[in-house]
Design an enzyme around this catalytic site. Structure first.
Site, mmCIF file in Angstrom:
data_model
loop_
_atom_site.group_PDB
_atom_site.id
_atom_site.type_symbol
_atom_site.label_atom_id
_atom_site.label_comp_id
_atom_site.label_asym_id
_atom_site.label_seq_id
_atom_site.Cartn_x
_atom_site.Cartn_y
_atom_site.Cartn_z
ATOM 1 C CE LYS A 68 2.110 4.157 -20.009
ATOM 2 N NZ LYS A 68 0.973 5.075 -19.885
ATOM 3 C CG ASP A 154 11.992 5.501 -5.444
ATOM 4 O OD1 ASP A 154 11.748 4.324 -5.105
ATOM 5 O OD2 ASP A 154 11.281 6.480 -5.111
ATOM 6 N N GLY A 178 11.868 17.479 1.354
ATOM 7 C CA GLY A 178 10.838 18.515 1.325
ATOM 8 C C GLY A 178 10.194 18.812 2.659
ATOM 9 C CD GLU A 244 7.929 8.305 1.873
ATOM 10 O OE1 GLU A 244 8.855 8.413 1.055
ATOM 11 O OE2 GLU A 244 6.972 9.111 1.934
#
Ligand SMILES: *[C@@H]1O[C@H](CO)[C@@H](O)[C@H](O)[C@H]1NC(C)=O
Ligand SMILES: *[C@@H]1O[C@H](CO)[C@@H](O)[C@H](O)[C@H]1NC(C)=O
Length: 294
Positions: A68, A154, A178, A244
């Protein structure tokens, strides 16, 4: 300016540098191993572009639009065409299992789009893991001799501002937006994993969603991370944040030669921090339940 004390040496005063650069004092602009940290206001884009124009560079970008995630591809490509190395030769490589759903996007002159088929997968962790292998093979089979730099990005993200020659370097990583408390960086902490980073180690926490550099350097990175991932898997270990985690381990051992500030991978759900003057690339808000197969 010729200094009286050292004839023959050209000493550039701070004032003169100031004519070229407006330095940032509110953020870290160089790492302890002397790699630049790129923020808006720390570079001269006209000068950088003219340097790399003369070198006639080609930049490749990879993006994975599996399952998706194909829904994000159109915006990604349209905004990339506008903001990512605008005016330079860029070859985009899209990896997808949904060939029929790849949108038609008209690229500017000198920019190409190549679509490669990948098998579907039921686990997003596995899709993520296989990226390194596919990047390694793409470089070996296609890019090695005609592309200078590569960025692996990404797909569930969009460009909002310039991402250009200021980002070029041997090995390039992006600081995660973050995470600023070092003791809470989510590195893989089990020594049994090949992605292990010990307490007190690690420089920055880098994003898995954007990295790059010279093709040869990224090849080494992809190959190492892939081998480490597969060797872990043979022992039944999956690192905390899959590729990652392996990327962060790699960057701890092989320091990036250029570090990009969180301007280069923000998150749409996060309010902009005051030190971020410009968001260049940002992850879109998404509902994981709708897009992840598991
Ligand atoms: C620049 O690179 C492209 C692609 O590799 C090549 O086709 C072109 O001839 C080069 N231009 C110059 C001026 O070298
Ligand atoms: C960082 O995280 C540690 C561990 O959770 C905590 O003890 C410390 O107070 C935090 N430091 C800051 C500056 O927030």
């Amino acid at each position: 300016v010729r200094s009286r004390n050292s004839p023959g040496f050209m000493l550039v005063t701070v004032t003169e540098v100031g004519l070229l650069l407006s330095l940032r004092t509110d953020v870290v602009t160089v790492t302890p191993w002397l790699a630049p940290v790129v923020w808006e206001g720390t570079f001269n884009e006209l000068l950088l572009d003219s340097i790399y124009k003369k070198k006639n560079i080609t930049v490749a970008a990879t993006v994975f639009a599996v399952g998706k995630y194909i829904m994000f591809l159109k915006d990604f490509l349209e905004t990339a065409d506008k903001h990512f190395f605008a005016g330079f030769r860029v070859d985009f490589y899209v990896f997808t299992d949904r060939l029929n759903e790849v949108p038609k996007v008209n690229m500017a002159a000198g920019r190409t789009l190549t679509v490669r088929s990948v098998p579907s997968s039921n686990r997003w962790q596995e899709i993520s893991a296989r990226r390194m292998e596919l990047i390694q093979k793409l470089i070996e089979e296609t890019l090695q001799n005609h592309v200078d730099y590569i960025f692996c990005l990404d797909v569930d993200s969009k460009f909002h501002g310039r991402w250009g020659t200021e980002s070029l370097g041997g090995l390039v990583a992006v600081i995660h937006p973050g995470l600023d408390n070092r003791s809470r960086f989510p590195y893989e902490r089990r020594p049994a994993s090949r992605a292990y980073v010990a307490p007190g180690e690690g420089d920055f926490y880098y994003c898995g969603g954007a990295f790059g550099g010279l093709v040869q350097e990224v090849h080494q990175l992809a190959k190492t991370c892939r081998n480490n991932f597969e060797d872990d898997a043979k022992e039944g270990i999956e690192a905390a944040w899959q590729e990652e985690s392996h990327l962060n381990r790699y960057m701890w051992i092989n320091k990036p030669s250029k570090v990009l500030s969180p301007e280069y991978l923000w998150q749409d759900f996060k309010q902009r921090n005051p030190e971020v003057l410009l968001i260049r690339f940002s992850g879109v808000i998404k509902n994981y339940a709708n897009i992840r197969p598991n």
